[in-house]
Design a protein around this motif. Structure first.
Motif, short mmCIF file in Angstrom:
data_model
loop_
_atom_site.label_atom_id
_atom_site.label_comp_id
_atom_site.label_asym_id
_atom_site.label_seq_id
_atom_site.Cartn_x
_atom_site.Cartn_y
_atom_site.Cartn_z
N TYR A 162 0.86 -1.18 0.00
CA TYR A 162 0.00 0.00 0.00
C TYR A 162 0.89 1.23 0.00
O TYR A 162 1.84 1.32 0.77
CB TYR A 162 -0.91 -0.02 1.24
N TYR A 163 0.58 2.19 -0.88
CA TYR A 163 1.41 3.38 -1.06
C TYR A 163 0.70 4.58 -0.44
O TYR A 163 -0.10 5.25 -1.10
CB TYR A 163 1.66 3.66 -2.54
N PRO A 164 0.99 4.92 0.80
CA PRO A 164 0.34 6.09 1.40
C PRO A 164 0.70 7.40 0.71
O PRO A 164 -0.01 8.39 0.87
CB PRO A 164 0.87 6.07 2.84
N TRP A 165 1.79 7.40 -0.07
CA TRP A 165 2.18 8.64 -0.78
C TRP A 165 1.24 8.95 -1.94
O TRP A 165 1.25 10.07 -2.45
CB TRP A 165 3.61 8.54 -1.29
N ALA A 166 0.44 7.98 -2.37
CA ALA A 166 -0.57 8.25 -3.39
C ALA A 166 -1.78 8.90 -2.72
O ALA A 166 -1.92 8.92 -1.50
CB ALA A 166 -0.96 6.97 -4.11
N SER A 167 -2.70 9.41 -3.53
CA SER A 167 -3.75 10.25 -2.99
C SER A 167 -4.97 9.48 -2.50
O SER A 167 -5.87 10.05 -1.91
CB SER A 167 -4.20 11.25 -4.07
N GLU A 168 -5.02 8.18 -2.73
CA GLU A 168 -6.23 7.43 -2.41
C GLU A 168 -6.38 7.25 -0.89
O GLU A 168 -5.41 7.32 -0.15
CB GLU A 168 -6.21 6.05 -3.08
N THR A 169 -7.59 6.98 -0.47
CA THR A 169 -7.85 6.81 0.95
C THR A 169 -7.46 5.42 1.42
O THR A 169 -7.48 4.46 0.66
CB THR A 169 -9.34 7.04 1.26
N SER A 170 -7.11 5.32 2.70
CA SER A 170 -6.63 4.06 3.24
C SER A 170 -7.74 3.03 3.38
O SER A 170 -7.46 1.83 3.47
CB SER A 170 -5.97 4.30 4.59
N THR A 171 -9.00 3.46 3.40
CA THR A 171 -10.07 2.48 3.55
C THR A 171 -10.17 1.56 2.35
O THR A 171 -10.66 0.44 2.46
CB THR A 171 -11.41 3.20 3.77
N ASP A 172 -9.70 2.01 1.18
CA ASP A 172 -9.74 1.17 -0.01
C ASP A 172 -8.86 -0.06 0.15
O ASP A 172 -9.21 -1.15 -0.28
CB ASP A 172 -9.31 1.95 -1.25
N ILE A 173 -7.69 0.10 0.76
CA ILE A 173 -6.80 -1.04 0.92
C ILE A 173 -7.38 -2.01 1.94
O ILE A 173 -7.22 -3.23 1.81
CB ILE A 173 -5.37 -0.60 1.31
N ALA A 174 -8.07 -1.51 2.94
CA ALA A 174 -8.73 -2.41 3.88
C ALA A 174 -9.84 -3.20 3.19
O ALA A 174 -10.00 -4.41 3.42
CB ALA A 174 -9.30 -1.62 5.05
N ASP A 175 -10.57 -2.55 2.32
CA ASP A 175 -11.63 -3.23 1.57
C ASP A 175 -11.03 -4.32 0.69
O ASP A 175 -11.56 -5.44 0.62
CB ASP A 175 -12.40 -2.22 0.72
N LEU A 176 -9.92 -4.02 0.04
CA LEU A 176 -9.27 -5.03 -0.80
C LEU A 176 -8.75 -6.19 0.04
O LEU A 176 -8.82 -7.36 -0.38
CB LEU A 176 -8.11 -4.39 -1.57
N THR A 177 -8.21 -5.89 1.19
CA THR A 177 -7.72 -6.95 2.08
C THR A 177 -8.84 -7.92 2.41
O THR A 177 -8.65 -9.14 2.40
CB THR A 177 -7.13 -6.33 3.36
#
Length: 682
Positions: A162-177
């Motif tokens: 997960y790349y926090p330096w990109a602009s997307e929100t962190s909840t998306d990576i949790a959803d993918l997980t």
């Protein structure tokens, strides 16, 4: 910016081990931010050193109100984790368009003794070539959930980058997980994750891992079960990892991505009961492990697999039971009353006593990394000296085993434990070989093409390094940590080339021309995802396609050919094989990067609207990573981070390295192609 005296081959001050105050009553809070507690060089000081770091641990836990509740439901035995490019040729068969998880893990067991976990590296350095975000590079792989399940079937955990330096929100990576059934996430370039991300992971299921890069802040150890021990320099006498000492269940993973010698981090991990990140293909650059280091890790794996509980034990004594005058150091771990020593040899090969402990009548002493018995001799104080052959850089795991009891060993590949000779530390080089271009003879210059001549050229090529190099060369061999301005700097190389007579398309192949090819030839790609998206209803664009990882693959055999749009815009959403198929149908080929540069520098090339990068017949592979050289630039310009792919119009001497992905992900609205043919010599 780097400091004027910065040396990229030496640790920065922030990376150095922290000296422990040994005076009674010293303020120990300065150890809170340490990476490694430096060990004193004088063994006479080791006892007080252990007392001080023990006092620090008690004080720090009380000071921050520490709770170890999360570690009661977390994995503690994911010691060996592979950072795997998702499209590594050992993990994905590009010709068949299928993942090969079993083949990947079989090779891992042979070379490294297997892995406990795998970290999918999925988007960088391709991200930014178009508007797709980092999560699209996961979502658009229909079978990815099944790939995760295949790793689980072999007992291997799966983590998502997960790349926090990109602009997307962190909840998306949790959803993918949750969707993929993954076991946690690794944070790129961030030491800690946002509290809302931790809460989102906890809502999925207990025990999901969040692992930051580099030093974990003390206040976040409670909710980051693992961390990267990256850019951690040790003391000459091996020291103690602060995070592991603070919380025995915490698992740091040592890694030095650009190093060709991994013995230092292997030794530190072994003495600290910590993990290792194996990272052989770094963003398209081969940095493989040598035979000696693979053998050492195989020996560690044998013990990790059978004795994981010891390395989370609160009863850990670093620098224990040392034999004076030797460069062999050990940690003692006790679990349910049974001791286990992890031992490293930091000096020359030896064959004498290197461990001094109490006698255990009725037991034999075994090196668990190899299964071999050790030599036991009486010591003057009534204890015993234990030893045996230990090569330079070698390791051992010492355990007393009751007579008549089988040795508790886990099976791993042969040759585990140490180094066999000086040749074993040689770098296992791999060349990135350019695929030979096809021959497309033509007696005269075809319509829509222009002759670009031939002969010998001295080409100057410019490219942005971005940790990817250009042709597979490692840009930072054995450097400690590349820092700006060198990290994203422009590289320059000179190439002497000889070109035959050729003609090249004045403009890129158009969408209309490609549509006619599909209708006439019946061409269907092996993996149809994203094929001609935007030109057909079947291909679907990013905004109107299903956004789930568990969707079925689109069926290329049922493509709605009649719905394909034509026009003069460049044909896009085609990958290298799609472009080659068109070229072969047209009696042509793609131009090489050198031909493109020569023709572009001569002012012979025009560009369709909108501007797209041009594929070239300059595909390379080192057997692990495939990449292609792009030319020309694109209208799309990513914004927000230096880590994104280059965009905008580019002069003819600029080349860009595009790592080739699978499952149709290379297909982009920012990439097209033009044709070339071979003319007879004059």
């Amino acid at each position: 910016m780097k400091s004027p005296g910065f040396n990229p081959y030496l640790p920065r001050p922030i990376d150095l081990p922290t000296e422990v105050p040994l005076a009674e009553g010293s303020d120990l809070s300065m150890l809170d931010e340490a990476k490694i507690f430096a060990a004193p060089g004088d063994p006479a000081l080791w006892e007080v050193w252990r007392e001080r770091i023990g006092q620090w641990r008690e004080q720090a836990r009380e000071r921050i109100g520490y709770s170890d509740e999360r570690y009661r439901v977390s994995d503690r035995d994911r010691f060996s984790v592979c950072v795997a490019w998702l499209w590594d040729e050992t993990l994905y068969d590009h010709a068949r368009g299928t993942f090969t998880v079993d083949a990947f893990l079989d090779a891992a067991e042979r070379d490294f003794g297997g892995f406990d976990g795998v970290l999918f590296w999925h988007a960088y350095p391709v991200i930014g070539i178009d508007a797709r975000d980092q999560f699209d590079f996961y979502r658009d792989i229909p079978e990815l959930r099944e790939v995760v399940a295949d790793f689980h079937r072999r007992g291997v955990r799966v983590y998502l980058s997960y790349y926090p330096w990109a602009s997307e929100t962190s909840t998306d990576i949790a959803d993918l997980t949750a969707r993929l059934g993954a076991d946690g996430i690794f944070l790129d370039s961030s030491k800690e994750g946002r509290p809302e991300l931790r809460a989102a992971l906890d809502a999925i299921r207990p025990g999901l891992v969040m692992e930051g890069e580099s030093r974990i802040p003390l206040a976040r150890v409670h909710d980051h079960q693992m961390s990267w021990a990256q850019w951690f320099a040790d003391s000459p006498v091996p020291g103690v990892l602060r995070a592991k000492w603070f919380e025995r269940g915490h698992l740091p993973h040592h890694t030095r991505r650009w190093h060709r010698d991994h013995l230092d981090e292997l030794h530190s991990a072994w003495l600290n009961g910590a993990g290792i990140l194996v990272w052989e293909s770094v963003f398209g650059v081969w940095v493989g492990w040598n035979a000696r280091d693979r053998a050492v890790l195989r020996g560690m794996r044998r013990v990790h697999l059978a004795h994981a509980a010891w390395f989370g034990s609160p009863d850990w004594t670093p620098l224990a039971d040392h034999v004076p005058g030797t460069t062999v150091y050990g940690s003692r771990w006790v679990h349910e009353g049974v001791p286990l020593w992890t031992v490293v040899n930091r000096g020359a090969a030896c064959d004498g006593p290197w461990l001094h402990t109490g006698d255990r009548p009725g037991h034999r002493w075994i090196d668990l990394t190899t299964g071999t018995p050790l030599t036991v001799r009486p010591a003057p104080d009534g204890g015993v000296h234990i030893g045996g052959p230990l090569p330079a850089g070698g390791i051992a795991a010492v355990m007393p085993v009751p007579l008549g009891v089988d040795v508790p060993l886990a099976p791993v590949s042969e040759g585990a434990g140490g180094a066999g000779g000086p040749e074993d530390d040689a770098f296992p080089a791999r060349a990135a070989v350019r695929r030979a271009k096809p021959y497309a003879p033509c007696e005269a210059v075809p319509a829509g093409m222009v002759e670009a001549g031939g002969g010998e050229y001295e080409l100057v090529v410019r490219y942005r390094v971005r940790e990817t190099g250009l042709y597979g060369e490692a840009p930072y061999v054995d450097e400690w940590k590349p820092l700006p301005p060198r990290l994203h700097h422009t590289g320059t190389l000179r190439r002497a080339v000889r070109l035959g007579r050729f003609a090249i398309g004045v403009r890129e192949v158009s969408a209309g021309e490609y549509a006619e090819f599909v209708r006439s030839s019946g061409y269907r790609p092996v993996r149809p995802e994203r094929f001609l998206a935007g030109h057909t209803d079947t291909g679907r664009t990013d905004t109107d396609r299903a956004r789930h990882t568990d969707t079925q693959r689109p069926d290329a055999q049922h493509m709605d050919v009649a719905s394909m749009s034509g026009g003069d815009a460049p044909a896009t959403y085609v990958d290298l094989e799609d472009a080659r198929a068109y070229a072969a149908w047209a009696g042509a080929r793609l131009p090489t990067e050198d031909e493109w540069q020569v023709a572009g520098a001569a002012g012979l090339l025009e560009r369709r609207e909108s501007l797209v990068w041009n594929l070239t017949e300059s595909e390379h592979t080192d057997g692990r990573t495939r990449f292609c050289i792009l030319k020309g630039g694109s209208a799309y310009v990513p914004e927000g981070s230096d880590w994104y792919f280059d965009g905008g119009p580019q002069p003819a001497d600029v080349s860009a390295k595009l790592l080739l992905l699978g499952a149709g992900l290379t297909r982009s609205p920012s990439v097209g192609f033009r044709l070339a043919v071979d003319l007879p010599p004059q």
